[in-house]
Structures are given as C-alpha cells and as structure tokens.
Design a protein around this motif. Structure first.
Motif, PDB file in Angstrom:
ATOM      1  N   ARG A  92       0.830  -1.160  -0.033  1.00  0.00           N
ATOM      2  CA  ARG A  92      -0.054  -0.061  -0.172  1.00  0.00           C
ATOM      3  C   ARG A  92       0.915   1.383   0.059  1.00  0.00           C
ATOM      4  NH1 ARG A  92      -3.454  -2.148   5.216  1.00  0.00           N
ATOM      5  NH2 ARG A  92      -0.909  -2.469   5.653  1.00  0.00           N
TER       6      ARG A  92
ATOM      7  N   CYS B  18       1.911   6.791  -6.860  1.00  0.00           N
ATOM      8  CA  CYS B  18       1.044   7.568  -7.115  1.00  0.00           C
ATOM      9  C   CYS B  18       1.550   9.050  -6.914  1.00  0.00           C
ATOM     10  CB  CYS B  18      -0.352   7.459  -6.472  1.00  0.00           C
ATOM     11  SG  CYS B  18      -1.327   6.340  -6.671  1.00  0.00           S
TER      12      CYS B  18
ATOM     13  N   ALA C 138       1.627  14.685  -0.884  1.00  0.00           N
ATOM     14  CA  ALA C 138       0.591  13.855  -0.264  1.00  0.00           C
ATOM     15  C   ALA C 138      -0.685  14.736  -0.035  1.00  0.00           C
ATOM     16  CB  ALA C 138       1.073  13.157   1.063  1.00  0.00           C
TER      17      ALA C 138
ATOM     18  N   SER D 130       1.332   4.162  -3.112  1.00  0.00           N
ATOM     19  CA  SER D 130       1.165   5.481  -2.743  1.00  0.00           C
ATOM     20  C   SER D 130       2.324   6.213  -3.155  1.00  0.00           C
ATOM     21  CB  SER D 130       1.017   5.737  -1.169  1.00  0.00           C
ATOM     22  OG  SER D 130      -0.199   5.153  -0.506  1.00  0.00           O
ATOM     23  N   GLU D 131       3.586   5.893  -2.906  1.00  0.00           N
ATOM     24  CA  GLU D 131       4.766   6.552  -3.581  1.00  0.00           C
ATOM     25  C   GLU D 131       4.566   6.699  -5.107  1.00  0.00           C
ATOM     26  OE1 GLU D 131       8.493   4.826  -2.145  1.00  0.00           O
ATOM     27  OE2 GLU D 131       8.079   6.032  -0.160  1.00  0.00           O
TER      28      GLU D 131
END
Length: 211
Positions: free
Chosen positions: A140, A147, A174, A144-145
C-alpha cells in the motif's frame, strides 16, 4: 524518511514506566515502525526496572533511541558504572532475574557501553525496513509512492531520503494529492467529508488488523 536519534532524561521510578512506554509507542508510530513497538516497550520496561532494582529508585537516567542500519536501538543510560547487567537463569519460583531474559528474548542483540561516568545498556530490534531511510515493505505504501511520483512529475522520487526538507516536501505533496482527490469527488457529485470519514475508518481498521 529521516529518523533522527532522540533522548529523554527522566528519574527511574516505577510510575515513570507507563509514560516512557507511551512516548516510545507514539514516536515509533511517527517513524513508521509500529510493528516493533511492543518489543521496544518491553525493552524500556525491563531496562528501567533493572536500574530501579540494582542502582536505586530516583536514579537520573536517559532513554536513548536511534537507528543502527535497519535495526532500532533502544538504550538506557544511568550513572552507575559498577552495577553491570548479567543474564541469569531464573527459575519459575524466582522473584527476580527474568528482566534481562526478557530483553534477550525480544532483542536480536544487546550489550553495555561503559563511559567514564555512566553506562549505556542497549538492545537492537530487527525491523521490517528494507533500507535505513526507507519504509516498511508494504504494497500500500509502494502504491502511494508511485501515485505521488506520477502526481508530482517525478519530483517526489528525486527528493526521497534527502533529510528533513525532503520529508516536508513529500508530506505537502501527499496533502495536495488528497485535496485534489476531494475536488474530484465533489465534481462527480460525491460528499468529500463522507469520503474522508470512510477512508479514516478503513485506515484505522487496517491498522487494527495489522496490530
């Protein structure tokens, strides 16, 4: 991620243990190392109890926490260079002697560093980190990284692991991404507040399962 060493002076008294465990737990959460929180708290409890038992109640002490490669090092400094910890074989009916056995059981290694006027008892705990400045191996987090890297046009990737400024940049990126997603939800007729609440519940549920 920057995980700077930190120290916390205190007096070795029984009522301080709960507070020290709480500080440790919160700090490791900020470091992304909640997985080793239970073991770290056990180390803190046993080392403080050892000082109280063998050096004395109220002894000025210092909790020392730092990274040693991918290992978390938890240490306790006190001013008595004579009372050295010794690993004993405690029987089931013994009232003492189990503290260092607990330390030995949860830590990958431990030892003592003697100084001129103090000693440091330390233990190293294995973590799930792939690299000293990285994060735990969680798909996960990796997604995220990816994205964030796409969102910021590769700038995030260039700023990974470059100290406090890099951490601040990543956090701001973020937050910007989350804000833009909320705009997207609103533009498509969804309630951003409801989405945030659902995401928070989902996040906390996953943390509970991981713990």
């Amino acid at each position: 991620m920057t995980r700077k060493p930190w120290e916390l002076p205190f007096l070795a008294e029984p009522e301080e243990v709960a507070g020290l465990r709480r500080v440790m737990r919160l700090h490791l959460r900020l470091w992304g190392l909640s997985d080793v929180s239970d073991a770290a708290e056990i180390c803190v409890s046993e080392m403080v109890s050892n000082v109280i038992r063998h050096v004395g109640v109220g002894t000025p002490s210092t909790l020392v926490v730092e990274m040693k490669g991918t290992h978390l090092r938890v240490g306790l400094r006190d001013p008595d260079t004579r009372a050295l910890p010794t690993l004993l074989s405690a029987g089931p009916d013994d009232e003492s002697g189990r503290g260092l056995a607990m330390l030995d059981a949860v830590a990958e290694r431990w030892g003592v560093i003697l100084g001129a006027e103090s000693k440091l008892v330390w233990c190293d705990l294995a973590t799930p980190l792939a690299s000293p400045g990285g994060h735990i191996d969680d798909p996960r987090v990796a997604k995220s990284e990816a994205c964030l890297t796409l969102y910021a046009g590769g700038v995030v990737a260039e700023n990974l692991g470059v100290g406090r400024a890099g951490v601040v940049f990543q956090e701001e990126a973020a937050i910007d991404l989350i804000a833009d997603i909320l705009h997207w939800l609103r533009a498509h007729g969804h309630d951003p507040d409801e989405a945030l609440d659902r995401a928070q519940l989902h996040f906390e549920a996953e943390l509970g399962l991981a713990g």
